[in-house]
Design a protein around this motif. Structure first.
Motif, PDB file in Angstrom:
ATOM      1  N   LYS A  80       0.843  -1.195   0.000  1.00  0.00           N
ATOM      2  CA  LYS A  80       0.000   0.000   0.000  1.00  0.00           C
ATOM      3  C   LYS A  80       0.878   1.244   0.000  1.00  0.00           C
ATOM      4  O   LYS A  80       1.998   1.224   0.499  1.00  0.00           O
ATOM      5  CB  LYS A  80      -0.939  -0.008   1.196  1.00  0.00           C
ATOM      6  N   GLU A  81       0.348   2.325  -0.548  1.00  0.00           N
ATOM      7  CA  GLU A  81       1.116   3.550  -0.710  1.00  0.00           C
ATOM      8  C   GLU A  81       0.882   4.571   0.408  1.00  0.00           C
ATOM      9  O   GLU A  81       1.313   5.708   0.291  1.00  0.00           O
ATOM     10  CB  GLU A  81       0.797   4.177  -2.068  1.00  0.00           C
ATOM     11  N   THR A  82       0.251   4.196   1.469  1.00  0.00           N
ATOM     12  CA  THR A  82      -0.016   5.103   2.586  1.00  0.00           C
ATOM     13  C   THR A  82       1.288   5.477   3.281  1.00  0.00           C
ATOM     14  O   THR A  82       2.148   4.621   3.502  1.00  0.00           O
ATOM     15  CB  THR A  82      -0.967   4.424   3.600  1.00  0.00           C
ATOM     16  N   SER A 101      -1.821   8.420   0.034  1.00  0.00           N
ATOM     17  CA  SER A 101      -1.197   7.824  -1.149  1.00  0.00           C
ATOM     18  C   SER A 101       0.199   8.402  -1.324  1.00  0.00           C
ATOM     19  O   SER A 101       0.520   9.475  -0.799  1.00  0.00           O
ATOM     20  CB  SER A 101      -2.032   8.091  -2.403  1.00  0.00           C
TER      21      SER A 101
END
Length: 137
Positions: A80-82, A101
């Protein structure tokens, strides 16, 4: 940063960096000596390795930068890009979300850089236009 630097970081930390991070670093978007390059997304393997001293291999996290103070920004190595905040002083923002993001995080860095540049421009303007008696400017 080049692919050899990225490979060295991965080897030393025993992790695999996500594609979105690797692509960003191979096509680095910020100017040298900018706030982004120095703190929020360092383009230096040594700085990154130093930042990542707070995580172990088992944490499955990677520090991507800092605010220059008590906050480290990190991603979880789960695809995930968090981007999260790791507060070294463990305040209420400890492990909160900084950006939902990777694109939003990069946008935030650009915004901070613009604010710094505007502050510097205004300061230069104040100095240029100060009165003879304004010694404190």
């Amino acid at each position: 940063m080049n692919q050899a630097d990225i490979n060295a970081i991965q080897e030393k930390l025993g992790i695999e960096l996500p594609t979105f991070y690797v692509e960003t670093m191979l096509n680095y978007p910020f100017p040298k000596d900018s706030f982004g390059e120095e703190f929020m997304l360092p383009n230096s393997p040594d700085i990154l390795l130093d930042c990542n001293g707070v995580f172990s291999k088992e944490d499955k996290c990677f520090a991507v930068g800092s605010d220059g103070g008590e906050f480290l920004y990190y991603i979880k190595l789960n695809g995930k890009e968090t981007v999260y905040v790791f507060d070294l002083e463990k305040s209420d923002v400890h492990n909160s979300i900084e950006a939902h993001s990777w694109k939003a995080y990069l946008k935030k860095i650009k915004k901070v850089q613009k604010e710094i540049e505007e502050d510097e421009r205004q300061e230069a303007e104040r100095k240029k236009n100060k009165k003879w008696w304004q010694f404190w400017i």
